[in-house]
Design a protein around this motif. Sequence first.
Motif, PDB file in Angstrom:
ATOM      1  N   THR A  52      79.489  93.934   1.543  1.00 17.28           N
ATOM      2  CA  THR A  52      79.120  92.519   1.478  1.00 17.28           C
ATOM      3  C   THR A  52      78.153  92.254   0.318  1.00 17.28           C
ATOM      4  OG1 THR A  52      77.308  92.928   3.005  1.00 17.28           O
ATOM      5  CG2 THR A  52      79.393  92.150   3.958  1.00 17.28           C
ATOM      6  N   THR A  54      75.790  88.645  -1.498  1.00 22.63           N
ATOM      7  CA  THR A  54      75.564  87.224  -1.812  1.00 22.63           C
ATOM      8  C   THR A  54      75.186  87.111  -3.286  1.00 22.63           C
ATOM      9  OG1 THR A  54      74.738  86.831   0.429  1.00 22.63           O
ATOM     10  CG2 THR A  54      74.279  85.141  -1.204  1.00 22.63           C
ATOM     11  N   ARG A  55      74.065  87.732  -3.667  1.00 21.39           N
ATOM     12  CA  ARG A  55      73.522  87.566  -5.011  1.00 21.39           C
ATOM     13  C   ARG A  55      74.382  88.192  -6.109  1.00 21.39           C
ATOM     14  NH1 ARG A  55      70.152  86.651  -1.459  1.00 21.39           N
ATOM     15  NH2 ARG A  55      71.162  88.370  -0.442  1.00 21.39           N
ATOM     16  N   THR A  56      74.855  89.390  -5.875  1.00 25.40           N
ATOM     17  CA  THR A  56      75.623  90.067  -6.927  1.00 25.40           C
ATOM     18  C   THR A  56      76.898  89.277  -7.207  1.00 25.40           C
ATOM     19  OG1 THR A  56      74.668  92.139  -6.176  1.00 25.40           O
ATOM     20  CG2 THR A  56      76.611  92.301  -7.576  1.00 25.40           C
ATOM     21  N   ARG A 103      81.153  97.073  -6.523  1.00 26.81           N
ATOM     22  CA  ARG A 103      80.195  97.502  -5.492  1.00 26.81           C
ATOM     23  C   ARG A 103      80.958  98.410  -4.543  1.00 26.81           C
ATOM     24  NH1 ARG A 103      75.856  93.865  -2.317  1.00 26.81           N
ATOM     25  NH2 ARG A 103      74.834  94.313  -4.282  1.00 26.81           N
ATOM     26  N   HIS A 130      71.296 100.997  -8.064  1.00 26.66           N
ATOM     27  CA  HIS A 130      71.489  99.537  -8.126  1.00 26.66           C
ATOM     28  C   HIS A 130      70.860  99.038  -9.436  1.00 26.66           C
ATOM     29  CE1 HIS A 130      72.406  95.611  -6.963  1.00 26.66           C
ATOM     30  NE2 HIS A 130      71.762  95.488  -5.816  1.00 26.66           N
ATOM     31  N   GLN A 133      70.082  95.189 -10.140  1.00 28.78           N
ATOM     32  CA  GLN A 133      68.893  94.726  -9.436  1.00 28.78           C
ATOM     33  C   GLN A 133      67.630  95.151 -10.184  1.00 28.78           C
ATOM     34  OE1 GLN A 133      68.662  92.841  -6.440  1.00 28.78           O
ATOM     35  NE2 GLN A 133      66.596  92.696  -7.259  1.00 28.78           N
ATOM     36  N   MET A 228      72.617  97.778   4.260  1.00 29.59           N
ATOM     37  CA  MET A 228      73.376  96.609   4.742  1.00 29.59           C
ATOM     38  C   MET A 228      74.685  97.002   5.442  1.00 29.59           C
ATOM     39  SD  MET A 228      74.983  95.084   1.268  1.00 29.59           S
ATOM     40  CE  MET A 228      73.980  95.624  -0.061  1.00 29.59           C
ATOM     41  N   ASP A 267      64.347  92.523  -2.910  1.00 30.15           N
ATOM     42  CA  ASP A 267      65.617  92.307  -3.614  1.00 30.15           C
ATOM     43  C   ASP A 267      66.590  91.425  -2.829  1.00 30.15           C
ATOM     44  OD1 ASP A 267      65.731  94.393  -1.780  1.00 30.15           O
ATOM     45  OD2 ASP A 267      67.347  95.411  -2.823  1.00 30.15           O
TER      46      ASP A 267
END
Length: 307
Positions: A52, A54-56, A103, A130, A133, A228, A267
Amino acid sequence: MTAEPKHLIDWKFWDDEEVREMLALARHVKRRRWEFQGHLQGRTLVMLFQKTSTRTRVSFEAGMTELGGHAINLDWRASNFTLADVRSETRYLSRNSAFIMARLKDHSDLLEMVEGATVPVINGCCNLYHPCQALADMLTIAEDRDADPRGARLTYIGAYNNVVNSLVSISAALGVALTLVCPIRDDTLVDDESRSRLLDLGLLTETLDARSAVREADYVYTDTWVDMEYFNDPAFAEEKERRSKLMMPHQLNAELLAGSRARVMHDMPMHLGYEITGELAESERSIIYDQAENRLDAQKAILLTLL
Ligand code: CP
């Protein structure tokens, strides 16, 4: 003969000067966003997610749009990566795209992807690193200081994870003094090479004394205690409980930060009430949303550089 593409697996594979230039470009791109409109016109980024995000997802897609290109979102489970080998599927993707951002759960799959790719591959977070990030984190510190991050004192409190490995390697390249407070540590996930390098540079401190580490810090950073991938997994519930008990004394909260002037970083996604309190995340000392916003300009700098 075509040249081998340059990939972003982690900053440890880049020269320090290249990392400094990347950060400088990210700052420049953010200050002068309009100058870069159309720079990637006609270019396509394929984004492949096995986990999953959101930001990436949003920052890479928004970045491509703002640069005049296009991004395709490919869900691993809905693609034929589930049926075939990573190398051949990637070889095909390279024929229809200018770069690939992935990812993936396992670093070994990312390396297989690199072997099959004839366009740049960007690591959008694997189990070991990462890097995207970490660049956004350094951009945030640079902006906050209105200066190079060299000499900044950054304390990370949490599990020793993929974010830490990339913070360690980028800190070495940029001269950031990093203190790690990591009661949870799986040695198989620690990049010893990057850690040794930062130690040799005199820029790494490891302690379990969160209070003194916070007192010395300009920035205090935390991340999820549970990856996550497992956060809502019933099979991981017992381990989540064990980690929560172990880490709770190290929660970022007003009490831990009393007497410190450190800015607070995370992050995201945040698990409020676990690694950080909602009150602290929304407090004036928090630069968490700047940090998340900076994913956009960091991704743009990466895309522009790799092309
Ligand atoms: N920090 C980060 O990578 O956010 P996402 O998992 O939402 O992409």
